[in-house]
Design an enzyme around this catalytic site. Structure first.
Site, PDB file in Angstrom:
ATOM      1  N   CYS A 172       0.684  -1.157  -0.018  1.00 52.10           N
ATOM      2  CA  CYS A 172      -0.085  -0.138   0.123  1.00 52.10           C
ATOM      3  C   CYS A 172       1.006   1.199  -0.020  1.00 52.10           C
ATOM      4  O   CYS A 172       0.370   2.341  -0.039  1.00 52.10           O
ATOM      5  CB  CYS A 172      -0.830   0.097   1.031  1.00 52.10           C
ATOM      6  SG  CYS A 172      -2.139  -1.519   1.034  1.00 52.10           S
ATOM      7  N   HIS A 312      -2.673   8.268   6.291  1.00 51.30           N
ATOM      8  CA  HIS A 312      -3.026   7.101   5.522  1.00 51.30           C
ATOM      9  C   HIS A 312      -4.267   7.104   5.919  1.00 51.30           C
ATOM     10  O   HIS A 312      -5.279   6.613   4.880  1.00 51.30           O
ATOM     11  CB  HIS A 312      -2.129   6.066   6.227  1.00 51.30           C
ATOM     12  CG  HIS A 312      -2.408   4.738   5.477  1.00 51.30           C
ATOM     13  ND1 HIS A 312      -2.217   4.559   4.116  1.00 51.30           N
ATOM     14  CD2 HIS A 312      -2.881   3.561   5.871  1.00 51.30           C
ATOM     15  CE1 HIS A 312      -2.199   3.261   3.769  1.00 51.30           C
ATOM     16  NE2 HIS A 312      -3.024   2.800   4.965  1.00 51.30           N
ATOM     17  N   GLU A 323      -1.190   5.647  13.398  1.00 54.26           N
ATOM     18  CA  GLU A 323      -0.644   6.829  13.065  1.00 54.26           C
ATOM     19  C   GLU A 323      -0.823   8.148  13.762  1.00 54.26           C
ATOM     20  O   GLU A 323      -0.044   9.116  13.851  1.00 54.26           O
ATOM     21  CB  GLU A 323      -1.028   7.091  11.445  1.00 54.26           C
ATOM     22  CG  GLU A 323      -2.275   7.445  11.092  1.00 54.26           C
ATOM     23  CD  GLU A 323      -2.438   7.699   9.746  1.00 54.26           C
ATOM     24  OE1 GLU A 323      -1.639   8.368   8.973  1.00 54.26           O
ATOM     25  OE2 GLU A 323      -3.528   7.164   8.918  1.00 54.26           O
ATOM     26  N   LYS A 344      -9.192   8.888   2.122  1.00 57.01           N
ATOM     27  CA  LYS A 344      -9.766   7.559   1.925  1.00 57.01           C
ATOM     28  C   LYS A 344     -11.378   7.501   2.199  1.00 57.01           C
ATOM     29  O   LYS A 344     -11.884   6.575   1.794  1.00 57.01           O
ATOM     30  CB  LYS A 344      -8.916   6.317   2.506  1.00 57.01           C
ATOM     31  CG  LYS A 344      -7.494   6.111   1.932  1.00 57.01           C
ATOM     32  CD  LYS A 344      -6.809   5.072   2.734  1.00 57.01           C
ATOM     33  CE  LYS A 344      -5.484   4.799   2.250  1.00 57.01           C
ATOM     34  NZ  LYS A 344      -4.455   6.061   2.546  1.00 57.01           N
ATOM     35  N   HIS A 349      -9.842   2.824  -0.400  1.00 61.56           N
ATOM     36  CA  HIS A 349      -8.257   2.598  -0.589  1.00 61.56           C
ATOM     37  C   HIS A 349      -8.093   1.707  -1.801  1.00 61.56           C
ATOM     38  O   HIS A 349      -8.179   0.391  -1.757  1.00 61.56           O
ATOM     39  CB  HIS A 349      -8.115   1.773   0.732  1.00 61.56           C
ATOM     40  CG  HIS A 349      -6.705   1.396   1.073  1.00 61.56           C
ATOM     41  ND1 HIS A 349      -5.456   1.578   0.387  1.00 61.56           N
ATOM     42  CD2 HIS A 349      -6.048   0.737   2.369  1.00 61.56           C
ATOM     43  CE1 HIS A 349      -4.528   1.259   0.794  1.00 61.56           C
ATOM     44  NE2 HIS A 349      -4.581   0.836   2.019  1.00 61.56           N
ATOM     45  N   PHE A 408       0.614  -3.589   4.497  1.00 68.49           N
ATOM     46  CA  PHE A 408       0.960  -4.782   4.999  1.00 68.49           C
ATOM     47  C   PHE A 408       2.392  -5.142   4.548  1.00 68.49           C
ATOM     48  O   PHE A 408       3.000  -4.723   3.498  1.00 68.49           O
ATOM     49  CB  PHE A 408       0.015  -5.812   4.094  1.00 68.49           C
ATOM     50  CG  PHE A 408      -1.386  -5.823   4.529  1.00 68.49           C
ATOM     51  CD1 PHE A 408      -1.791  -4.902   5.784  1.00 68.49           C
ATOM     52  CD2 PHE A 408      -2.362  -6.478   3.982  1.00 68.49           C
ATOM     53  CE1 PHE A 408      -3.013  -4.919   6.107  1.00 68.49           C
ATOM     54  CE2 PHE A 408      -3.476  -6.523   4.496  1.00 68.49           C
ATOM     55  CZ  PHE A 408      -4.051  -5.769   5.562  1.00 68.49           C
TER      56      PHE A 408
END
Length: 428
Positions: A172, A312, A323, A344, A349, A408
């Site tokens: 990602c 993110h 985060e 997002k 996403h 990931f």
């Protein structure tokens, strides 16, 4: 000019995004705070835990591709070629007049040509009934679907690029990392023009099944428009998306000589890994904080110089809290003073593509001096206590912005952009 004095700037932006094909439509969606999430229409989602996604209303022929191009390319390839064409046109750069060996391509993708591969497997295996597939039923371009670098090659072919061509796949964070690689090519003197960005079209049964298995995606199927809720206490997972964004990145002095309009300068870039867990994150956010710290160091900036953070913000409790802790750890008190938002919430996403769409949003935010909102944020998570710009876009003075990505595998990436004049304290 030595390599350390070469500065990389964005002079063109192209986008294929949920809710808007093209840069202007994309920016309109973001600033209006509209969500592009809906029930999946690209395949029958019945039987899946998560049945919603942020889809692109994309017609390859209407977008300017020929029937031959549309037939040859996977959906992700179609996205990135259309975005690259818009970016080149926006920049005004004359690629036929450029030295082709000084033109490079850096494209990110997390899952490559997933759509084409799954469609072809269904045909070859007769809907999954045959263990031994019959290769005679495969399309001639099937090998290209299996090799992710095909996506970068398609852009290079369009641009006539004969310099370095790369496909960056870091989950990602692929979009951020591909742009970072392009910046490095400019700074080290390997290229003068780079087409950098990312693409992914992961909306397929296999992708949905994978995320269903780990319960990472939302189960809020009854209210798709409000399913993506980063930093909200009612969130229950992220919403899958798709799309592409490509930037034309040039060496600053070269861009100035040709009179190019500069969106932003890319001031600092850093990546880290947590070496911890394939999908898990440590709650203290140390690895992301370290990426932010190094990116700021490379930009020769202090935390107080950051005016906006593009988070993110996936909409999972683990990520949002991770985060938030990373911002506090890396920016100190400034984390409580600067606006933070997650786009997002509006476009989902799109895995490897999202970082490029977020950098495009940052460049446009600097251009227009507007912070996109975090849509659907009405019941804040008490553990996420920063200024997340809920629901409505905000006019805001910005000279330097930070964008982060988390993926990931433990990937953590940070990038700092600045208005071209303000980046180094120059007169605007």
């Amino acid at each position: 000019m030595t390599a350390r004095h070469r500065r990389a700037v964005i002079t063109g932006v192209g986008a294929v995004a949920p809710g808007g094909i093209g840069r202007d439509a994309y920016w309109d969606l973001l600033t209006a705070g509209r969500t592009a999430t809906r029930r999946i229409s690209l395949f029958d989602p019945a039987g899946f835990r998560s049945q919603v996604a942020a889809e692109c209303d994309f017609d390859p022929l209407a977008a300017g591709l020929t029937p031959q191009e549309a037939r040859r390319m996977d959906r992700a390839g179609q996205f990135v070629v259309v975005a690259a064409r818009e970016a080149v046109a926006d920049s005004g750069v004359e690629l036929p007049g450029a030295d082709p060996e000084r033109v490079a391509v850096s494209i990110g993708s997390a899952v490559g040509c997933t759509t084409g591969l799954e469609e072809e497997y269904a045909v070859l295996s007769d809907g999954g009934r045959d263990w031994l597939v019959d290769h005679r039923y495969g399309v001639p371009h099937l090998y290209g679907y299996m090799v992710p670098s095909t996506l970068a090659v398609e852009v290079a072919r369009q641009a006539g690029a004969e310099g370095p061509v790369a496909l960056i796949s870091t989950g990602c964070t692929s979009g951020l990392d591909a742009i970072g690689h392009g910046v490095q090519l400019i700074e080290e003197g390997t290229a003068d023009i780079v087409l950098a960005g990312a693409t992914d079209a992961p909306l397929s049964p296999i992708t949905s099944a994978c995320f269903d298995a780990i319960k990472a995606t939302t189960a809020n199927n009854d209210d798709p428009a409000h399913a993506s809720r980063p930093f909200d206490g009612r969130r229950d997972g992220f919403v899958l998306g798709e799309g592409s964004a490509v930037m034309v990145i040039e060496e600053l002095e070269s861009a100035r000589r040709r009179g190019a309009t500069v969106y932003a300068e890319i001031l600092g870039f850093a990546g880290r890994s947590n070496a911890f867990h394939m999908t898990g994150l440590k709650p203290d956010g140390r690895e992301m904080a370290e990426a932010v710290r190094v990116a700021l160091d490379r930009a020769r900036l202090d935390p107080g110089d950051i005016d906006y953070i593009n988070a993110h913000g996936s909409g999972t409790k683990q990520n949002d809290r991770h985060e938030t802790a990373a911002f506090k750890r890396s920016l100190g008190q400034r984390a409580h003073e600067v606006p933070v938002s997650s786009i997002k919430s509006m476009i989902g996403h799109s895995l490897g593509a999202i970082g490029s769409l977020e950098i495009a949003a940052c460049a446009l935010a600097l251009r227009h001096q507007v912070v996109p909102p975090t849509a659907n944020l009405s019941t804040p998570d008490p553990e996420c206590d920063l200024d997340y710009v809920p629901v409505t876009a905000r006019e805001h003075r910005m000279d330097r912005v930070l964008s982060v990505g988390s993926g990931f595998g433990g990937f953590q990436t940070a990038m700092v952009l600045g208005r071209p004049a303000a980046a180094h304290g120059e007169a605007a």
